[in-house]
Enzyme design. Structure first.
Site, PDB file in Angstrom:
ATOM      1  N   GLU A   1       1.063  -0.980   0.088  1.00 42.80           N
ATOM      2  CA  GLU A   1       0.191  -0.542  -0.130  1.00 42.80           C
ATOM      3  C   GLU A   1       0.851   1.204  -0.130  1.00 42.80           C
ATOM      4  O   GLU A   1       0.353   2.024  -0.714  1.00 42.80           O
ATOM      5  CB  GLU A   1      -0.667   0.125   1.454  1.00 42.80           C
ATOM      6  CG  GLU A   1      -2.103  -1.253   1.195  1.00 42.80           C
ATOM      7  CD  GLU A   1      -2.907  -0.989  -0.394  1.00 42.80           C
ATOM      8  OE1 GLU A   1      -3.556   0.433  -0.026  1.00 42.80           O
ATOM      9  OE2 GLU A   1      -3.539  -0.907  -0.682  1.00 42.80           O
TER      10      GLU A   1
ATOM     11  N   SER B   1     -51.285 -27.686  15.179  1.00 39.82           N
ATOM     12  CA  SER B   1     -51.135 -28.382  16.549  1.00 39.82           C
ATOM     13  C   SER B   1     -50.708 -28.326  17.521  1.00 39.82           C
ATOM     14  O   SER B   1     -51.401 -28.878  18.661  1.00 39.82           O
ATOM     15  CB  SER B   1     -51.747 -29.916  15.701  1.00 39.82           C
ATOM     16  OG  SER B   1     -53.179 -30.567  15.185  1.00 39.82           O
TER      17      SER B   1
END
Length: 717
Positions: A160, A426
């Protein structure tokens, strides 16, 4: 015009000649007419004198040299170019200085500038203290530069900002190279930003690409260089930069991609992470591993070129490139981690520093639950038309031991265990039967299993056939809809809702007859919570996943979970009866495929209308598990029922959960069921004597007039 012989004649003017020359026709110049540097003669008032004076003025300044003289040299093209370049340069400097001054005025005063506080990180731990996830804006704690292997910061400098340790925040050579590259390519290919500039952008500015933002970035870079050392700037950088996949900072990236602390990164892994800065979203190894590995090789080559590592070290790293950790906990615990972060906002509305959150989660069980759901959906999903599922495993004190919110956290972060609301079918019936027991009925009480019609609504059994008079144990074991609806009408829908809410249901429930069949929507977490009293002796609990919260730096205890118990919500006699009835569901009823040898198990299956949802909620004396499968858009499945895949998933997970536990009986499992009482409000003499059911379900004789009488009373026929 001149007058000659008494008349006017026209005479053409003669240029450049004296009057004498004109008069005599002599075209030669007289000495007076030749160029001279002498002062011009004083002129008279005649045109001739005036002309001569004018000529003298025009020609007398041409040369001061000898005869004939020469022309004054003209300024050359280069001198003019130099002059105007100098002028334009001055104005350019003034303009740039003005622009810089203006942009600087848009920033806070230099004396007030400070590094923004790093957003706090939430470190989430399992019950055993092992970190399972991080949350918060940064999603990773700050790591001192000295704690990292030397090649980690070197990788960033090499790829970088090679001249990081020699420039003053701005790299003129880098800027010039980027300018040439961008001009020759015709597009923006290089930015020329130093690490300091990137840090300034991340700390103070937005990501927009404008001249204004770039100038402010340069100003802030110089300020950072004057205030902090190079290592301090580099430490801030590696802890604040974005690495893709939601990972901000080196620690978050190491955990996210390699499931390890940043202190333990290898050279190949460090090179891959450093390479992500260029394009974190597209290069993230979880998204494009091949591209991330290629970029890592570029970083390694740059490190060799910068003499940070040897060629042999590079070759060793290239021979074993970094790969993403396969058993990454971010997917396994992603749903529960997000839920923890949401709950923390309520527990601690203001968090100023990093915190450690210890949870009730069992990571080994969590991994089993996640895999069981994934495998079941992969194996049966297409065949059954099912795309999603969810599961919650809870202990008898309300602590969540495992929670899975979907088949893949990577694909969808929507938490179907906590956020979604679905019809329980149920599996809601135990609340109906418990309400009936609390009003005086018993497991042996008999009701008619026969077609019923309520204002045009005709609930039917799953099997579409009817058994006539049946006891309640048989009815719940076989999940007979007609009996459940009759019971709900008998005790009243409002009473059923009250029971469900007392046990732990918090979603809105509609007070109508269909409540008996689970038509009101609830969450998987709520259903697990509401079944806990069946497993722990009848005590209500508050579901929770956070045990305590501590300050990460000081270790100060910020929160401890209060007691989750809400007191008794089911009386012991009624608990014993409902547990015996739900036990029959597993032994002889719809959940008989449950497989958990050595343990007493009870529970209830559930399938909503048109097979849109399939459930099983089962429990032992130690744990409760709720499983749901279905589709996010509530589209019907291909007849997926609660007795199938949900029971299979539950059995697989519960086997793992109970393997190190000693079996315990269900509460009241050995208690004899008390005699039945007459349903309230029935005419005298219409109630049969219900014998105690000690074995399997059996049909009992009962006058058929009870159902007709009840419907007549409630709906007028």
């Amino acid at each position: 015009m001149v007058q000659r012989n008494g008349r006017m004649e026209r005479r053409e003017p003669v240029l450049g000649a004296s009057a004498a020359m004109t008069a005599h026709g002599d075209m030669r110049l007289s000495p007076e007419d030749r160029p001279t540097t002498m002062a011009r003669n004083g002129g008279g008032s005649s045109r001739k004198s005036g002309a001569g004076a004018s000529d003298g003025k025009r020609t007398g300044t041409r040369s001061s040299s000898g005869r004939g003289g020469g022309r004054k040299p003209r300024r050359g093209l280069l001198s003019r170019l130099f002059y105007w370049s100098f002028v334009l340069g001055i104005w350019g400097v003034v303009g740039v200085a003005g622009l810089i001054f203006y942009e600087a005025s848009q920033l806070p005063p230099i004396q007030n500038l400070a590094i923004p506080e790093r957003p706090p990180t939430i470190i989430i731990q399992a019950a055993d203290g092992k970190t399972i996830a991080t949350r918060g804006e940064m999603r990773g704690s700050a790591v001192p530069l000295r704690s990292l292997p030397p090649f980690v910061p070197q990788a960033f400098v090499a790829i970088e900002d090679r001249r990081f340790y020699s420039h003053f925040g701005i790299d003129p050579m880098g800027l010039a190279r980027a300018l040439v590259t961008n001009l020759t390519s015709g597009r923006l290919r290089e930015g020329g930003s130093t690490l300091t500039q990137q840090l300034a952008k991340n700390l103070f500015l937005t990501q927009e690409r404008t001249l204004s933002r770039k100038i402010q970035e340069l100003i802030l870079s110089i300020w950072l260089e004057t205030k902090y050392s190079k290592n301090e700037i580099l430490e801030l950088y590696v802890n604040r930069v974005y690495f893709g996949a939601g990972a901000w900072g080196i620690e978050a990236a190491a955990q996210r991609y390699f499931n390890k602390p940043a202190r333990q990164l290898t050279l190949a892994e460090a090179a891959m992470i450093a390479g992500l800065v260029k394009s974190p979203s597209s290069l993230a190894p979880t998204r494009n591993l091949e591209a991330a590995q290629q970029r890592a090789s570029v970083v390694l080559d740059a490190m060799v070129d910068a003499r940070f590592i040897s060629p042999d070290m590079e070759q060793a790293a290239l021979a074993k490139p970094a790969t993403v950790a396969k058993n990454n906990s971010s997917d396994v615990a992603g749903y529960v981690a997000d839920w923890v972060a949401d709950q923390l906002k309520t527990i601690l509305p203001s968090i100023e520093h990093d915190v450690i959150v210890q949870t009730t989660l069992d990571m080994s069980l969590q991994a089993v639950a996640d895999k069981a759901l994934k495998d079941a959906l992969a194996r049966n999903g297409k065949k059954l038309g099912v795309e999603q599922g969810a599961m919650v495993i809870m202990d008898t004190e309300g602590g969540v031991r495992a929670l899975v919110g979907g088949r893949s956290y990577e694909e969808s972060q929507y938490n179907r265990a906590v956020t979604a609301r679905r019809q329980p079918g149920s599996s809601f019936k135990p609340f109906v039967y418990l309400t009936a027991l609390e009003t005086g009925m018993s497991p042996a009480s008999v009701r008619e299993d026969a077609p019923v019609q309520i204002k045009g609504w005709k609930p039917e059994n799953f099997s579409r056939d009817y058994r006539g008079p049946v006891d309640l144990t048989t009815a719940i074991a076989l999940s007979l809809n007609t009996v459940a609806v009759r019971l709900a009408l008998e005790v009243g829908p409002a009473a059923v809702i009250s029971t469900a809410q007392r046990l732990g249901i918090s979603s809105k429930l509609e007070p109508n007859a269909s409540i008996a069949l689970g038509t009101s929507e609830v969450s998987v977490l709520e259903m697990a919570d509401a079944y806990v009293p069946f497993a722990n002796g009848g005590f209500g609990v508050a579901p929770h996943v956070i045990s305590q919260v501590k300050d990460s730096a000081s270790g100060k205890l910020l929160y401890t979970a209060p007691s989750a118990e809400r007191g008794s919500v089911i009386a012991p006699p009624h608990l014993a009866m409902i547990d015996r009835m739900l036990r029959q569901v597993v032994l002889t009823g719809t959940a008989k495929r449950v497989d958990l040898p050595g343990w007493q198990v009870a529970g209830k299956t559930g399938t909503s209308q048109d097979y849109r949802d399939a459930w099983f909620i089962g429990f032992t004396g130690k744990l409760v598990g709720a499983v749901w499968i279905g589709n996010d858009d509530s589209s019907p499945t291909k007849k997926a029922s609660g007795s199938g895949v949900p029971v299979e998933i539950w059995s697989q997970v519960m086997k793992a959960a109970h393997k190190d536990m000693s079996p315990v009986p269900l509460p009241g499992a050995g208690t004899e069921t008390p005699p039945a009482a007459a349903p309230p409000g029935l005419p005298p003499g219409e109630v049969p004597e219900d014998p105690v059911v000690t074995g399997g379900p059996q049909a009992q004789r009962k006058p058929a007039t009870i159902d007709n009488w009840l419907l007549d009373k409630l709906f007028g026929g």
